[in-house]
Each structure stands twice: as C-alpha cells, then as structure tokens.
Design an enzyme around this catalytic site. Structure first.
Site, PDB file in Angstrom:
ATOM      1  CG  ASP A  19      -1.995   1.393   1.697  1.00  0.00           C
ATOM      2  OD1 ASP A  19      -2.630   1.497   0.832  1.00  0.00           O
ATOM      3  OD2 ASP A  19      -1.692   2.371   2.163  1.00  0.00           O
ATOM      4  CG  ASP A  21      -1.881   7.690   0.635  1.00  0.00           C
ATOM      5  OD1 ASP A  21      -1.094   7.890   0.043  1.00  0.00           O
ATOM      6  OD2 ASP A  21      -2.641   7.104  -0.987  1.00  0.00           O
ATOM      7  CG  ASP A 194      -2.216   1.916   6.370  1.00  0.00           C
ATOM      8  OD1 ASP A 194      -3.547   2.795   7.084  1.00  0.00           O
ATOM      9  OD2 ASP A 194      -2.390   1.684   5.503  1.00  0.00           O
TER      10      ASP A 194
END
Length: 246
Positions: A19, A21, A194
């Site tokens: 990922d 961001d 995250d």
C-alpha cells in the site's frame, strides 16, 4: 516485529505488494498541512469563517463520497474543492478549484516524509529478484507524483491504482491486476499495508496473501478477519525478517 503465524514465514515471497498512503509514509501530518493551506487561501479570498470552511468542506467530501464511493474519483481533492465552492453559494469556481487542489498537494508533498528503511527494503527485494508492486487507492497522477517525490519511481516493478482497477481496495480487482502484471502464478505473496480492512482482509481474502500490518500512531491492529499474520513498526524489521528466512 510480531509474528502471529510464524509458520507463514518459512519461505521468501514470490512478490510483495505495498500500500502507499499511511504505509510508506505517515499521512496525517501532510494532510493537515495541506488542509491548513487550503483553508487559509479560501478564508483570505472570500472572508468566510473558519467554521463555515470546515462545515462546507465536510459536506463537500460527504457529497462526493456518497455519489461515487469505492472509486478513485471519490478521493479527488479537485471534486472536493469544486463541491465546497458550490456549497458556499459561489458556483463551481473552476479556476480556483484547480488552484486549491494544487495548493493542497503541493503543501502535502512538502510535508510528507518517507518512513525509514523503505528504500533499503526495496533494494533488498530487487537484489533477491522479488517483484515489488504498489497496490493503492486514489488516482494514478497523484500517486505517481508521490512515488517520484519520494524517489521511488524506479523502486517498484509495477503500480496498480484504483483508478486503473475501477475499484478501491478491498475489492478484488486491484489485487488481481497486480498479480497479472507481475505474472505471479504460484508461491507465497506478501501484502504490506496499514488498513485492517482494505489491505489486510482484502489481500488475505482475495489472493490468499500473507499479511504484514504497518503500525504507527493512529493505526489500530486488525482483529479477527482483519488480523494480520505479522505486524511491525519499522521497515528495518521486515528487512531482518527477510534476512533470517533467506
């Protein structure tokens, strides 16, 4: 690093999905800086109150999300700015909307800081011949700009955005496109992210990935279906894990 399912970390991965961001860098600080710059400009031009700005932007974001949720465009700051102007009774204000979007992203990037050891980890994967693939939400243009800003434009073998896939994570499309691009047909896949739902659960249920959750301020460890196979706070821990396995 905490390994919750040690048996899943006995072999090196065939590919590693990342990922972007709030995984490669912390999102909150640059986002707040970008919004402060936008707010200052809007208040200065139109002499509205801080409260009116906050209320109109919140409504604008909600309107856009309600209309096109689950797509890359639902994250568009340009659409947020346009709708905010309309909510304030000022019309679409096309030129200003463009200027505000650029103000946001220019300030955002100036404040964004790559987490330590990210580049080192990507170098390790390159040396081992393990493909590194970005699987990220949002539009291609701004995500490409982020990679260039961080000096990572040559660090990933492939990039998949939700604009290209047509859907945000945790939809299966972004994950499957990533594997098609890398031509990965077997072996172990790792997903580093995250978000417990979008990254962890999404990758686990869609492509059977071994999941590693990046933990830092504001991030909650996933539980149950959203529970990762491992969690870590620093990318140097992932480097050490790979070193032990190989």
């Amino acid at each position: 690093m905490k390994l919750y399912k040690k048996e899943k970390f006995t072999n090196l991965p065939s590919a590693v999905l990342f990922d972007t961001d709030n995984t490669l860098y912390a999102y909150d600080v640059p986002h707040k800086a970008g919004m402060m710059a936008v707010k200052s400009k809007v208040i200065g031009v139109f002499s509205i109150s801080d409260e009116d700005f906050e209320k109109s932007f919140k409504l604008a974001r909600e309107d856009v999300k309600k209309t096109i949720d689950g797509t890359a465009a639902s994250h568009s700051r340009l659409l947020y700015m346009q709708r905010m102007m309309e909510i304030l009774g000022l019309g679409s204000q096309v030129l200003l909307a463009l200027d505000l979007e650029q103000t946001y992203w220019r300030t955002f990037l100036a404040e964004a800081r790559l987490f330590s050891a990210v580049k080192d980890l990507l170098d390790d994967l390159r040396i081992l011949g393990i493909p590194a693939i970005v699987v990220t939400d949002l539009t291609a243009q701004i995500q490409f700009r982020k990679l260039v800003y961080f000096g990572l434009e040559n660090s990933f073998n492939f990039v998949v955005t939700s604009e290209e896939a047509g859907f945000d994570k945790p939809h299966q499309a972004p994950f499957k496109i990533a594997l098609e691009k890398a031509n990965v047909k077997d072996g172990t896949l790792w997903m580093i992210g995250d978000n417990p739902i979008n990254d962890i659960q999404g990758a686990k249920e869609t492509i059977g990935a071994v999941t590693l959750q990046k933990i830092h301020s504001g991030i909650t460890l996933g539980k149950n279906k959203q529970a990762p196979d491992a969690s870590f706070e620093d990318f140097s821990d992932v480097r050490k894990l790979i070193s032990r396995i190989k």
